[in-house]
Every structure is written in structure tokens, then in C-alpha cells.
Design an enzyme around this catalytic site. Structure first.
Site, PDB file in Angstrom:
ATOM      1  N   GLU A 142      -5.522   8.752  17.555  1.00 41.06           N
ATOM      2  CA  GLU A 142      -6.247  10.029  17.523  1.00 41.06           C
ATOM      3  C   GLU A 142      -7.162  10.105  16.302  1.00 41.06           C
ATOM      4  O   GLU A 142      -8.297  10.590  16.398  1.00 41.06           O
ATOM      5  CB  GLU A 142      -5.249  11.199  17.502  1.00 41.06           C
ATOM      6  CG  GLU A 142      -4.458  11.386  18.799  1.00 41.06           C
ATOM      7  CD  GLU A 142      -3.342  10.371  18.996  1.00 41.06           C
ATOM      8  OE1 GLU A 142      -2.929   9.719  17.998  1.00 41.06           O
ATOM      9  OE2 GLU A 142      -2.868  10.208  20.134  1.00 41.06           O
TER      10      GLU A 142
ATOM     11  N   GLN B 106       0.854  -1.200   0.000  1.00 40.34           N
ATOM     12  CA  GLN B 106       0.000   0.000   0.000  1.00 40.34           C
ATOM     13  C   GLN B 106       0.885   1.244   0.000  1.00 40.34           C
ATOM     14  O   GLN B 106       1.512   1.552   1.014  1.00 40.34           O
ATOM     15  CB  GLN B 106      -0.889  -0.021   1.246  1.00 40.34           C
ATOM     16  CG  GLN B 106      -1.786   1.192   1.407  1.00 40.34           C
ATOM     17  CD  GLN B 106      -2.358   1.255   2.822  1.00 40.34           C
ATOM     18  OE1 GLN B 106      -1.786   0.702   3.763  1.00 40.34           O
ATOM     19  NE2 GLN B 106      -3.483   1.920   2.980  1.00 40.34           N
TER      20      GLN B 106
ATOM     21  N   GLU C  38      -9.312  -1.511   5.428  1.00 46.52           N
ATOM     22  CA  GLU C  38      -8.105  -1.632   6.245  1.00 46.52           C
ATOM     23  C   GLU C  38      -8.492  -1.794   7.712  1.00 46.52           C
ATOM     24  O   GLU C  38      -7.972  -2.636   8.427  1.00 46.52           O
ATOM     25  CB  GLU C  38      -7.229  -0.389   6.064  1.00 46.52           C
ATOM     26  CG  GLU C  38      -6.006  -0.372   6.989  1.00 46.52           C
ATOM     27  CD  GLU C  38      -4.940   0.632   6.551  1.00 46.52           C
ATOM     28  OE1 GLU C  38      -5.295   1.607   5.861  1.00 46.52           O
ATOM     29  OE2 GLU C  38      -3.776   0.415   6.906  1.00 46.52           O
TER      30      GLU C  38
ATOM     31  N   SER D  49       4.958  -0.734   4.057  1.00 47.20           N
ATOM     32  CA  SER D  49       5.241  -2.069   4.602  1.00 47.20           C
ATOM     33  C   SER D  49       5.361  -3.060   3.460  1.00 47.20           C
ATOM     34  O   SER D  49       4.522  -3.105   2.565  1.00 47.20           O
ATOM     35  CB  SER D  49       4.112  -2.526   5.529  1.00 47.20           C
ATOM     36  OG  SER D  49       3.957  -1.623   6.587  1.00 47.20           O
TER      37      SER D  49
END
Ligand SMILES: Cc1cc2nc3c(=O)[nH]c(=O)nc-3n(C[C@H](O)[C@H](O)[C@H](O)COP(=O)(O)OP(=O)(O)OC[C@H]3O[C@@H](n4cnc5c(N)ncnc54)[C@H](O)[C@@H]3O)c2cc1C
Lengths: 403, 372
Positions: free
Chosen positions: A370, A123, A241, A158
Site C-alpha cells: 500500500e 537497519q 532500499e 533484520s
């Protein structure tokens, strides 16, 4: 409401369990193989027997299984220590985006190889200038006939170093407000002009990368959605996701913590007899079981055709800090020895230290704590956004900082 | 597997919510809070008329013979509306105690009256500060009858009878007694609690006539089992309350402006409410598990009940506290309804054993389920 299997579900579970029992590779079989090789072998084995991506259409390697059957399969597979992490992005995020926005020829070409694990996807969303604020990304794509020429830089990608394909969001028009100037593509990671540089993480490992694009050519046929519709397509990926990452998986759970608390002593008595220890374990058990059943409830909703919604942000928002707190607490139980990180010397072969060191990443990857809380407040509870400095003006005029 | 309520249960919820918004608005709670009455007798009568008190009582005893999945739906709605009636004492505790431990004669006498709402029952365990234990019980049966003092007893003055936990020398050290309260050997006085929208009393037994409920010396284990069942029902009330508090906080935050914008747009408020939502959601999911375990008679009930109860205590107390914070000074006034949630959340949280009791019970049940 029924937490037990129907007859058909029990039959499905028995079939899955029997297959797993006969097919999970033995330690002998895995001699000399690295993790990626093991993961690919296991995925291929599942695929060949029809146990890969079971909710997908048969035509793409699945078995048209129901959401509940997926729950059952996951429960049974998780009884074994088999790898799967390499395929989460491809199967859990890229594939649903292809299914929603791609054309039939995309499906035929890419989905089966995603299911079999033959091709791994990454991604390419985050950039130095755009993480939480993904739509601030700057990597640009310019049209050249039936191709696009891409220049810029991605970061925190990643698995880029072992991936065959990537999903990528780029800016195709900097002169319109920032969410309107994005487009979404997928590309071959072996394309000329793609350069991958590993980044060392605080764990010491290097699973994420910087990815540089220099005049990389992507065929227009690999665009998903319209030009300028990239943000909307990206939201499909991000929504999936959250469902795919869930509670972050693995790490330290109540079973681990209970085991440790039974073995180590506080004032010559097993720590588990201590009231404060029991209270903490109970709280974590409540979270763990609450997450599990929240997951099941959304599976039931999905089996009625609902798509995974913003409420899926809960998994990561609770799971990641919980993992960090539990690892930290279990190390405390070990007192001075809690600091030792050595597979031979540490309890649970260093799982606590590994989890503790890895959990800051869990709290950031795939949307920070957050941002997850913002999503719940805004998209679930309907509370207003904070005033923004970047709305309604061309991207080029949005204020920027120096970090 | 199916992790949802059935359509009939959702219909019942709709009906219950409509009924309570009409018959139990904030002004009804306030009337009991401000007045002398121990509970809203009119609401109680209507609730009984709706059949809610009869929900799980078998038809042979005058009940509706419905499942616990119906009862938890009602519990959630009662919690949401902070109903000032002795429902938890009579239905989750007294009725359950009779169903589990009563002789045929006891059931035949009391269950029809409980079902119709003509009789109200309660449960008397506590004898003062600290966590009750067998050795802390001083209430016991003597040659002259039952003697002892229970404090606080929820809904004691509303009740016609109480299930009393008393000490005994046999078995597990305790017995359950069924005591009719309208007799000479029983006296009661009002005890003020932090939630006086629900009446409480100190109940004194002075040679009271009492009959055993269940075996002599089987009381402590019967009580533990009873609390497991009640925990699920209490948890559903608490989850209903927690959601109502969250909604109140959200609505207020959307309409209250500070520094030129809705306070709902400030992240400190948003994240506070998101945290409420997360706790409420996890608690609710655990309550599903508890409801199923209660309804199906699963051996997992002790673990499921404790899990539901701990999560519900935490969610409801947090939501009630932070709801007031979200309201600013307004939240601290007598006039605003924030206080209802705050009072009731804490009352329900200590009502059948505190967070600490249930955390310990959870780990014990976990040990029995997973480690044995
Ligand atoms: C282990 C790991 C793996 C990753 N893998 C990938 C990958 O495969 N592909 C990919 O594209 N990305 C990946 N990422 C990137 C990840 O998505 C971003 O790191 C993340 O979205 C945060 O962005 P940032 O790092 O730019 O931090 P920033 O956005 O700069 O955030 C810094 C801090 O500011 C806070 N903040 C930012 N905006 C707000 C706001 N509006 N309100 C409140 N607080 C705010 C954040 O919560 C955070 O605490 C990975 C990250 C990690 C750690």
C-alpha cells in the site's frame, strides 16, 4: 537501444564469468560451514579479487564499474547459487547513505569493511509506534556533551543479532512537528545498553528482532546530517532500499513453475498443456521480464548520473505479490500434496511452501504494498496526499491508537 | 548494452507528438466516429507526407530506410492520439508482408506506392468467430480465381489491395495471396465494429484475380512470422494509448472534487492509477525488448513479441476501462473522449490475435527458447 554487449562489455562479461568459474566455492569446500560463514567467505573472496561492490570507488574496495557493468556482473553471478542476502542492508542502504551524508573519515573507516563483508550492518528504523509511518518513531536521543544518550525500542530489525553496526533514526526533539524532530546516527551494535531479542516469524525462523536501547551512548561524530535533518537522511536510505530490494529476488519464478507444470498432470496430461496454466505462466513471464527490463532501463538512467527514483517502488510492488501468487498456484498444481512441506518429500525441496510462507513478509518489509502504491501515486504521478491529522502540530500532540 | 532510444529517435518523438496534437486532436477522431468516412483521409495524406509510411521501406523502393526503432516511436504516438487512419493495416501488416515475402517485381510495384501513401494495403485473415486455424479457412484459390469471405477486414474499404490468407492443399495448408481490391471478383460491405473510428468491412471474393505472395503452402508460417513482427508494432501503439488514458485519468482526478477534496487524494483512486502506471511501465519495458528484437532480427523475436503484446493488451485495456471509472458518469458520455481509448484498446487487443492467442504463443516461444 541495444540489448547485446558492446565489445568492451563482452570482454568484461568474459572476465567476470571466468573469474566466477574459477572461484565459486565447491560443495566440498563448504562442508560444515553455516550460511553466514559461507556468505562472509564468498564476499571476502570477491573483495580480494576486486569483484565486491564493483560500482564503488577503487579506494573503498570497488572498481569504479559502470551501471551496465553492474547489470552484467549480476547476470553472471546469478548463474551460481551463492549467498548475498546478509549484506543487502549494509552495502545497498547504509553505504549509499554514508556516501551521501558521511565524512571522508567515515568512508575510509567503514566502506571497505562493508565491501569485504567483514562488518555487517542492520537497519534500526521501525518501531512499535512507527512502521509505515516511520516518522512517528519515539526512541529518543538526548545530547550529553559530544555524545547522545539513546533510550527506546526498535522492532523488526533484520539481522540485528549478527550485525556489527546499525543505522538508526531517533527523536531528538518531540516539541516540533514530527518530521522535523528526527536525527540520524550509526552505532556499534556491541555498545553497552543495546539488548537484542529475537522475534519468531510465521515461517518459524527468527531473522528479525526487537532491539532495546537503555542509556546507549552514541558519539556525535556518528551523526549523519544535521540535528533535526534525520528524515531527509532516512529518505536517502529508503530510496536506496527500494533499488536494493528490487523484485524481492529468489523465490518461485517462471522457470520453476514451468518445470512443475511439465511434470504434474491434469486429467492425465501434463499441466503445461492446459490453456489456463499457460495463460498464467505467460502473465508471470510478462511481469518477470517487464521487471527485468525496467531495472535495466533505470540502470541506463543511473549511468547518466540519475539517482534511483520513486519508480523503483515497482520492483517490490510487483515482485512480492507475484512470488506469493506463483507459490500458491504451483502448490495448487500439486493438488492435495501441495500442503506437504518437507525437504525430502516436497517438489523443489519445499521451495514452494517456503516461498509461500515467506512472501507475506516480502509484501510488508521495506514498505508495504500500500505504501509503495502511495509513493507511485504521489511521487511519480503527482497526486495529492490524503488529508493528515499529524501535520503542523508538535509530535506530542499527534493522535495515537492502542495497537 | 543500452536500454534507451537514441537522441534522434527522441527528437522524432517530439516532432511526432507535436504534429499529431495539431493534426489529430480529439475532434479529428470524433469526426470519423460521428461521420460516414472510413478514415481521416486528410490526416493520412499528411502522415504520408511526413514520410511515416515510408519509415522502414528501403530506399531502393522509395522508402526512407530507417530502423524499426523509428517506426515504434511513431506507433506509440499514433496510439497515444488514437489516430483514425489505416496505418497499422498498411504499414505493420501489408508492408511487412511484402518486405518479407514479395518477389522483386511485387516489391517494385507496391512498396513505392505504400511508401508514398498513395496505396493502402490491408491484411485479411479472419473468417468469423473463433481463433483462425488452417482447417478453419474456407477462402481458397480455385480454377476460377480466389473465392471466400473474410470478416472483419480492418480498413478494407480504404485499401487498394489486401494480403489474404487462403487454404491450399500443399505445404503448411495455407498461402498468402495479394489481391487488388478494385476488381469485379471482389465486393465489400461495411461492418460495424465497436471502434468505428476505424473502418471495417466484410470482403467477399468471387473468382477474384489473385497472385501468390511467397510460396504456395508457405502461408501459415509466413503469417505467424508476420504477426510476430506486427505484434511489436501493435504493442507500441497500445502502450502509447495506455499512457494517454492514464494521463487523462490523472488530470481529471486532480480537477474533480468530491466531499470537499480532489478525488485524486482518495486512496482508492490513487492505487487504481498506481496500478495503471505499473502495468504501463512493465509493458513499455517489454516493448523495448520487442523493438530491439524486431530491429536486430534476433531469434528471440517470437518470445519478445508475445511478451510485449500480452503486456500491452493488459495494460491498455485496464487503463482504458479504469479511465472511464475514474471519470464517473462523465466517462460514460458520448461527449467525453474516454470512449476513444476504450474502443481502440479493445479493437487493437483482438486485432491480430487475442490475449489468449498471445499467451499461448508466449509459452510456446518460451519452450522453444529455454527448454529445447
Ligand atoms: C520480514 C521483515 C523484515 C523487516 N526488516 C526490517 C529491518 O531490518 N529494519 C526495519 O527498520 N524494519 C524492518 N521491517 C519493518 C517494516 O519496514 C515494517 O513492518 C513496515 O514498514 C510496515 O510497518 P508496520 O509493521 O508498523 O505496519 P503498519 O504501518 O501498522 O501497517 C499495517 C497496515 O496498514 C497499512 N497502512 C499503513 N499506513 C497506510 C497508509 N498511509 N495508506 C494505506 N495503508 C496504510 C499498511 O500497508 C499495512 O497493510 C521488517 C518487516 C518485515 C516483515
Amino acid at each position: 537501444m541495444d540489448f547485446t554487449d558492446t565489445q568492451e562489455e563482452a570482454a568484461f562479461r568474459a572476465e567476470a564469468a571466468a573469474w566466477l568459474k574459477d572461484n565459486v566455492p565447491s560443495q566440498d569446500e563448504l562442508q560444515g560451514m553455516n550460511e553466514l560463514e559461507i556468505a562472509k567467505m564468498w564476499q571476502q573472496r570477491k573483495y580480494d579479487a576486486g569483484w565486491a561492490c564493483i560500482r564503488w570507488d577503487k579506494a573503498f574496495g570497488g572498481r569504479n564499474a559502470s551501471a551496465i557493468e553492474q547489470v552484467i556482473w549480476n547476470q553472471e553471478e546469478s548463474k551460481y547459487d551463492v549467498p548475498g542476502g546478509f549484506f543487502v542492508i549494509g552495502q545497498g542502504m547504509a553505504a549509499p547513505t554514508l556516501m551521501t551524508w558521511g565524512r571522508p573519515e567515515h568512508h575510509e573507516r567503514y566502506l571497505p569493511k562493508l565491501a569485504s563483508g567483514e562488518e555487517i550492518w542492520c537497519q534500526l528504523f521501525s518501531e512499535p509506534a512507527g512502521g509505515s509511518d516511520l516518522a512517528a518513531l519515539r526512541t529518543k536521543a538526548e545530547r550529553d556533551g559530544d555524545h547522545w544518550i539513546v533510550n527506546g525500542q526498535k522492532i523488526w530489525t533484520s539481522g540485528a543479532h549478527y550485525s556489527d553496526f546499525g543505522i538508526v533514526v531517533v527523536r531528538t526533539d518531540p516539541n516540533v512537528p514530527k518530521h522535523k524532530g528526527l536525527s540520524y546516527f550509526f552505532l556499534d551494535m556491541k555498545s553497552p545498553g543495546v539488548e537484542i531479542k529475537p522475534i519468531r516469524q510465521l515461517t518459524g525462523g527468527a531473522n528479525f528482532n526487537e532491539v532495546y536501547f537503555t542509556d546507549v551512548r552514541i558519539p556525535d561524530s556518528q551523526r549523519l546530517g544535521e540535528v533535526g535533518q534525520g528524515w531527509q537522511v532516512a529518505l536517502t536510505t529508503l530510496m536506496n532500499e527500494r533499488a536494493a530490494i528490487g523484485g524481492g529476488g529468489g523465490g518461485v519464478n517462471v522457470d520453476t513453475a514451468y518445470r512443475i507444470a511439465s511434470e504434474v498432470m491434469i486429467d492425465d496430461k501434463p499441466a503445461i498443456e492446459d490453456g489456463a496454466v499457460r495463460a498464467k505462466l505467460a502473465n508471470w513471464y510478462v511481469q518477470e521480464s517487464g521487471l527485468r527490463f525496467t531495472g535495466y532501463r533505470s540502470m541506463t538512467a543511473m549511468s547518466r548520473g540519475e539517482i534511483p527514483g520513486p519508480e523503483n517502488s515497482i520492483g517490490k510492488l510487483v515482485g512480492a505479490p507475484k512470488n506469493q501468487e506463483m507459490a500458491s498456484f504451483c502448490m495448487d498444481l500439486l493438488e492435495m500434496s501441495g500442503a506437504i512441506w518437507d525437504e525430502k518429500l516436497s517438489k523443489e525441496a519445499g521451495l514452494l511452501q517456503l516461498s509461500y510462507m515467506g512472501s507475506p513478509g516480502l509484501r510488508i518489509a521495506g514498505g508495504t504494498d500500500e505504501i509503495m502504491a502511495n509513493i507511485i501515486a504521489e511521487r511519480v504521478l503527482g497526486m495529492p496526499q490524503e488529508p493528515r491529522m499529524d501535520k503542523g502540530i508538535p509530535f506530542t500532540e499527534v493522535p495515537t491508537g492502542n495497537n | 548494452m543500452n536500454f534507451e532510444f537514441a537522441e534522434e529517435q527522441e527528437l522524432l518523438r517530439e516532432q511526432a507528438r507535436g504534429f499529431l496534437s495539431e493534426n489529430c486532436p480529439g475532434s479529428a477522431v470524433r469526426a470519423v466516429l460521428d461521420g460516414e468516412a472510413d478514415y481521416d483521409a486528410e490526416l493520412w495524406r499528411k502522415v504520408a507526407e511526413m514520410g511515416w509510411t515510408a519509415t522502414v521501406i528501403p530506399e531502393e523502393f522509395g522508402g526512407l530506410g530507417l530502423s524499426y526503432l523509428e517506426l515504434v516511436v511513431i506507433a506509440e504516438e499514433l496510439g497515444r492520439s488514437v489516430a483514425p487512419i489505416p496505418f497499422s493495416s498498411s504499414v505493420y501488416l501489408a508492408t511487412e508482408a511484402l518486405l518479407a515475402n514479395g518477389t522483386l517485381a511485387q516489391k517494385e510495384k507496391w512498396l513505392p506506392l505504400l511508401a508514398s501513401g498513395e496505396a493502402i494495403g490491408t491484411f485479411a485473415l479472419a473468417e468469423g468467430n473463433g481463433r483462425p486455424s488452417v482447417s478453419s479457412l474456407s477462402t481458397r484459390m480455385t480454377d476460377d480465381g480466389l473465392t471466400g469471405r473474410k470478416i472483419p477486414v480492418p480498413d478494407g474499404r480504404a485499401a487498394n489491395f489486401a494480403i489474404v490468407v487462403g487454404a491450399t492443399d500443399s505445404g503448411d495448408g495455407a498461402s498468402l495471396y495479394l489481391v487488388e481490391l478494385d476488381q469485379e471478383g471482389v465486393s465489400q460491405e461495411v461492418v460495424r465494429t465497436l471502434d468505428f473510428s476505424r473502418g471495417h468491412s466484410v470482403m467477399v471474393f468471387n473468382g477474384a484475380k489473385a497472385e501468390l505472395l511467397g510460396g504456395d503452402g508457405a502461408g501459415w508460417s509466413a503469417m505467424t512470422a508476420l504477426l510476430d513482427r506486427a505484434a511489436v508494432l501493435f504493442a507500441w501503439e497500445q502502450v502509447g494509448l495506455a499512457d494517454a488514458a492514464l494521463e487523462q485519468a490523472r488530470d481529471y482526478a486532480m480537477g474533480r472534487y468530491a466531499f470537499g477534496r480532489a478525488i485524486a487524494s482518495y486512496q482508492a483512486i490513487k492505487h487504481k492509477l498506481a496500478a495503471m502506471y505499473v502495468k504501463n511501465t512493465l509493458a513499455r519495458s517489454n516493448c523495448y525488448y520487442g523493438a530491439w528484437a524486431l530491429d536486430s532480427g534476433s531469434a528471440e523475436l517470437p518470445l519478445a513479441a508475445a511478451t510485449a503484446r500480452v503486456g500491452a493488451i493488459q495494460a491498455s485495456v485496464f487503463a482504458a476501462e479504469e479511465n472511464i471509472q475514474t471519470h464517473g458518469g462523465m466517462g460514460f458520455t458520448w461527449e467525453f473522449d474516454c470512449q476513444f481509448y476504450y474502443r481502440r484498446a479493445k479493437l487493437l487487443s483482438v486485432g491480430i490475435g487475442s490475449e489468449g492467442y498471445w499467451q499461448d504463443r508466449l509459452v510456446t516461444a518460451y519452450e522453444q527458447t529455454n527448454v529445447a
